[in-house]
Design a protein around this motif. Structure first.
Motif, PDB file in Angstrom:
ATOM      1  N   ILE A 116      -7.548   6.824   8.519  1.00  0.00           N
ATOM      2  CA  ILE A 116      -7.314   5.410   8.839  1.00  0.00           C
ATOM      3  C   ILE A 116      -8.617   4.620   8.735  1.00  0.00           C
ATOM      4  N   VAL A 117      -8.509   3.460   8.123  1.00  0.00           N
ATOM      5  CA  VAL A 117      -9.642   2.533   8.040  1.00  0.00           C
ATOM      6  C   VAL A 117      -9.201   1.186   8.601  1.00  0.00           C
ATOM      7  N   LEU A 133      -5.767   2.103  -1.031  1.00  0.00           N
ATOM      8  CA  LEU A 133      -5.152   2.306   0.283  1.00  0.00           C
ATOM      9  C   LEU A 133      -3.691   2.675   0.090  1.00  0.00           C
ATOM     10  N   ARG A 134      -3.326   3.803   0.669  1.00  0.00           N
ATOM     11  CA  ARG A 134      -1.948   4.291   0.521  1.00  0.00           C
ATOM     12  C   ARG A 134      -0.969   3.408   1.279  1.00  0.00           C
ATOM     13  N   GLU A 135      -1.360   2.954   2.466  1.00  0.00           N
ATOM     14  CA  GLU A 135      -0.535   2.070   3.277  1.00  0.00           C
ATOM     15  C   GLU A 135      -1.442   1.026   3.907  1.00  0.00           C
ATOM     16  N   PHE A 176       4.743  -0.825   9.780  1.00  0.00           N
ATOM     17  CA  PHE A 176       3.696  -0.399  10.702  1.00  0.00           C
ATOM     18  C   PHE A 176       3.942   1.022  11.222  1.00  0.00           C
ATOM     19  N   PHE A 177       5.120   1.280  11.773  1.00  0.00           N
ATOM     20  CA  PHE A 177       5.376   2.576  12.400  1.00  0.00           C
ATOM     21  C   PHE A 177       5.570   3.686  11.369  1.00  0.00           C
ATOM     22  N   LEU A 228      -6.439   5.611   3.625  1.00  0.00           N
ATOM     23  CA  LEU A 228      -7.051   5.835   2.320  1.00  0.00           C
ATOM     24  C   LEU A 228      -6.112   6.620   1.413  1.00  0.00           C
ATOM     25  N   ALA A 229      -6.031   6.170   0.183  1.00  0.00           N
ATOM     26  CA  ALA A 229      -5.216   6.884  -0.796  1.00  0.00           C
ATOM     27  C   ALA A 229      -5.916   8.188  -1.196  1.00  0.00           C
ATOM     28  N   PRO A 230      -5.179   9.171  -1.691  1.00  0.00           N
ATOM     29  CA  PRO A 230      -5.815  10.424  -2.132  1.00  0.00           C
ATOM     30  C   PRO A 230      -6.899  10.151  -3.167  1.00  0.00           C
ATOM     31  N   GLY A 231      -8.070  10.727  -2.950  1.00  0.00           N
ATOM     32  CA  GLY A 231      -9.187  10.554  -3.866  1.00  0.00           C
ATOM     33  C   GLY A 231     -10.024   9.318  -3.603  1.00  0.00           C
TER      34      GLY A 231
END
Length: 797
Positions: free
Chosen positions: A56-57, A85-87, A116-117, A227-230
């Motif tokens: 998480i960022v 960013l994945r989400e 959000f959830f 964060l997205a993978p990589g």
């Protein structure tokens, strides 16, 4: 190994007083350490209670004035497109009234994005939570998710709460259906952030002001992402900076000069802890050091009594390594008992920590201090380090006695012949550490006292604050409210402003201000009636205050604070200067004294005041100055509000003094904790000194008896012992003073209105420490005067 533990248990059981004092000293140090770490961990270090929290960022909007600003909902929608960013989720805090019969209570709510959830993988305790599919179903009845603490407090943890309806009142009055209940572990973004009610964007369209979600300048959402993978924090920062730059080009009126940054959640928490967290941990580690030194001194004193035992073992063929192992086993058992006592003490203190933290006025704050696995592991690590620290040196020295003297029953370690045995140096260390603790506590207590009595930039008056926001708001309506309030008995004056200083809403409103030949700046502001500064007690230091002519339609007057005048007109008179505020020309008519905006002790920043009526807003706080206790008028002002318009309901009724007290809570909590730790360190130091002086007197029985036999009187003997106490104390204080100076300078950012080298605080610390040291040395010194010369002379035969 088992034989070592069995023998160690017998040895300690044979000396229960020694074992109890040593274990209790360790327990106090470890317990204090556990409690403070539990506090710091809950406030800053503990990660979000969601799976894979390390991914998480946090994303912040950045300006020259604010490094951690929020975003508007349209800005959040742009940030959602980030590929690194994945989400990406949004969460914003507000307040609303829960209506039950005739009762209306203000409760906190969070408005969250529909993902959000699901993005954070939060599972419900009951029912279900919002999902992106809900946003597509516009015909669904309005729903709410309950915070766990709210569910327990207001509904007794009713397992059948899902499906029931609650009446919520904000911009409108809405019946909402309970969709689900959050798990106990999930409390939003921070400790105490367990909001009572959780809504999605769809519900806000019915309950709140939907325009708040459409305007780029209405920034009240925190934005987080995974964060997205990589992807890394660095690569995400580069992409988010590009998105912010494009937003600034697309919407220059609201986003010019506004940037964005990405920061890992853990790094953010460490930065938030800052000096406060480091100072608390450093100070509690001083207490652990004092308790460790205390036990080391006790072991050294006991080593003298066991010298003959160690010598006999060596004479019979035992190796020194074997003796060290046996003695460390005893120390380990002591450490285990001390750890058990420390965990019990730490758990008890953590349970009462919420009582030390001030609650926000009119709002319940669910604090979450836990004695959990993280606290336990930290306590274990500190305990192991403590056992090694206090045990190894005494064990090594105990295993190296002078054999011949020891077998004769004389001093085993040659300590009595030394001018300064190691025990004395350990006491000096305790005194130095205690001096550091007491001076730090004194400065912090003085700092906290200043938040209650010192100059804040406005007067400490009896001010009742009534905050409301209405879709039916008009200037004539609010003027009518002011007239009704002014007619109440005991009311001196009534002012109006969008927000009061230190208000819980954060008072982060800003206007874009342009100066001739300068770039545009975002500057925080407040819209106020002409008597606001007078009612608050904030003086005008140059120029004039608002007058009636400044409150007519089209008026363009503005008052700035001292900081703004110093920054933008450092060598000029700001009176008469023209600035563009919100795209309209305004003329500076006065300079007001600096006053806090969001929190007591904050860094002063440029600030401006606009006239309220020409810049009318539906959000208002009425400030009612009273002759007596302000809160006594709370019911009367509520009735008067209803008499003007039955549709008006206050969001909050509180006092400015309550806001001051809540704003200054970090000073209060820090002062209370450090003062308690200082008292504990002082007690441990006194016990340590008493033990060393008592042991020294027992070792010098012959010498003192001979002195008295040769004519020395009791006062001479008393002074001889007290002189040694004074010497130990003076050397310790001399070493402790520079340590104390260094410590208080390091946490100078925690001080309000006092210097890190505050003379009264240091003087008080010196007097208290000297008094306690002399008191601790007095009893063994008095006992020394009772030595019978005849007994001492018989021992020489």
């Amino acid at each position: 190994m088992f034989r070592d533990f069995r023998f160690a248990f017998r040895v300690l059981a044979a000396r229960p007083v020694f074992a109890l004092v040593a274990a209790l000293s360790l327990g106090l140090g470890i317990g204090a350490n556990s409690a403070i770490f539990g506090l710091v961990d809950a406030l800053w270090f503990r990660p979000l209670a969601v799976p894979h929290s390390s991914d998480i960022v946090r994303i912040y909007s950045v300006t020259d004035q604010d490094r951690e600003a929020s975003f508007s909902y349209p800005e959040y929608l742009d940030l959602k497109n980030a590929r690194t960013l994945r989400e990406v989720v949004a969460i914003g805090g507000r307040g609303a009234m829960v209506v039950e019969g005739q009762s209306r209570e203000l409760h906190t709510l969070n408005l969250v994005s529909s993902n959000f959830f699901t993005a954070l993988d939060v599972k419900p305790a009951l029912g279900r939570l919002f999902t992106p599919r809900d946003e597509a179903n516009a015909d669904a009845p309005p729903a709410v998710v309950l915070g766990n603490s709210f569910w327990e407090r207001n509904y007794g943890a009713d397992p059948n709460i899902v499906g029931k309806q609650i009446r919520i009142q904000r911009a409108s009055d809405v019946l909402v259906t309970v969709l689900g209940v959050l798990p106990k572990s999930f409390r939003g973004l921070a400790t105490g952030d367990d909001r009572d009610l959780w809504f999605s964007k769809q519900e806000w369209a019915r309950l709140g002001n939907v325009r708040e979600l459409e305007q780029h300048g209405r920034r009240w959402f925190h934005v987080l992402g995974r964060l997205a993978p990589g992807a890394s924090e660095k690569s995400s920062n580069a992409e988010i900076a590009g998105i912010a730059s494009r937003m600034a080009d697309a919407w220059p009126e609201t986003n010019r000069g506004r940037r964005a940054v990405v920061i890992a959640d853990l790094r953010f928490r460490l930065q938030q802890a800052g000096t406060n967290g480091v100072a608390l941990l450093a100070i509690v580690l001083l207490v652990v050091l004092i308790s460790s030194v205390n036990v080391a001194n006790l072991l050294l004193s006991r080593a003298g009594a066991r010298g003959k035992e160690m010598a006999v073992r060596l004479a019979l063929g035992a190796s020194r390594a074997r003796l060290v192992r046996q003695l460390m086993t005893e120390n380990f058992l002591l450490g285990i008992v001390g750890l058990a006592a420390g965990l019990a003490i730490g758990s008890a203190v953590i349970a009462i920590l919420p009582a030390l933290v001030a609650q926000p006025p009119g709002i319940y704050r669910a604090l979450d201090f836990q004695f959990d696995l993280r606290v336990l592991v930290f306590s274990l690590v500190i305990s192991i380090a403590t056992i090694v620290f206090f045990g190894l040196a005494p064990a090594w020295m105990s295993a190296r006695p002078d054999l011949v003297p020891a077998l004769k029953g004389e001093a085993a370690f040659g300590l009595s012949g030394r001018r300064w045995p190691i025990r004395n140096w350990l006491v000096v260390a305790e005194v130095a550490l205690s001096m550091t603790l007491l001076a730090s506590a004194g400065v912090l207590v003085r700092s906290f006292a200043n938040t209650r009595t010192g100059d804040l930039g406005f007067a400490r008056k009896q001010l009742l604050l009534v905050t409301l926001s209405s879709d039916h708001a008009k200037p004539v309506l609010y003027r009518d409210v002011i007239a009704h309030y002014a007619a109440l008995p005991g009311v001196r004056s009534v002012a109006a402003a969008v927000r009061a200083p230190l208000s819980l809403s954060g008072n982060g409103m800003f206007q874009r201000v342009a100066f001739p030949d300068r770039q545009e700046y975002e500057i925080k502001y407040n819209s106020v009636s002409r008597n606001f500064l007078t009612t608050m007690g904030t003086p005008i230091v140059r120029g004039r205050n608002f007058e009636e002519r400044d409150e007519i339609a089209g008026a363009n007057s503005v008052v700035v604070n001292e900081r703004m005048a110093q920054r933008f007109w450092p060598s000029e008179d700001p009176i008469g200067k023209e600035v563009m505020v919100g795209g309209k020309p305004h003329r500076v008519i006065g300079v007001a004294r600096n006053a806090p905006i969001n929190a007591v002790g904050e860094t002063t920043e440029p600030y401006l005041y606009l006239a309220y009526w020409p810049n009318f807003e539906s959000e208002v706080t009425f400030l009612i100055e009273t002759q007596g206790n302000a809160i006594a008028l709370a019911q009367a002002v509520r009735r008067e509000l209803k008499s003007v318009d039955a549709r008006l309901d206050p969001l909050m009724i509180t006092t400015e003094n309550d806001l001051i007290a809540f704003s200054a809570q970090r000073y209060q909590v820090t002062a209370e904790l450090v003062a308690s730790l200082g008292a504990l360190g002082l007690l441990l130091t006194a016990v340590g000194l008493y033990g060393v002086v008592s042991y020294g007197v027992s070792q010098r029985t012959r010498e003192l008896g001979i002195r008295m036999a040769l004519g020395a009187n009791r006062s001479d003997t008393l002074w001889l012992v007290l002189r040694e106490v004074a010497t130990l104390g003076l050397i310790g204080i001399a070493i402790g003073l520079p340590l104390a100076f260094t410590a208080t300078r390091m946490f100078s950012t925690l001080l309000f209105g006092v210097s890190p080298w505050d003379a009264p605080a240091f003087t008080a610390a010196l007097i208290v420490l000297a008094g306690v040291l002399m008191a601790a040395g007095w009893l063994p010194a008095r006992r020394a005067t009772g030595i019978q010369p005849s007994s001492a002379l018989r021992e020489m035969r």
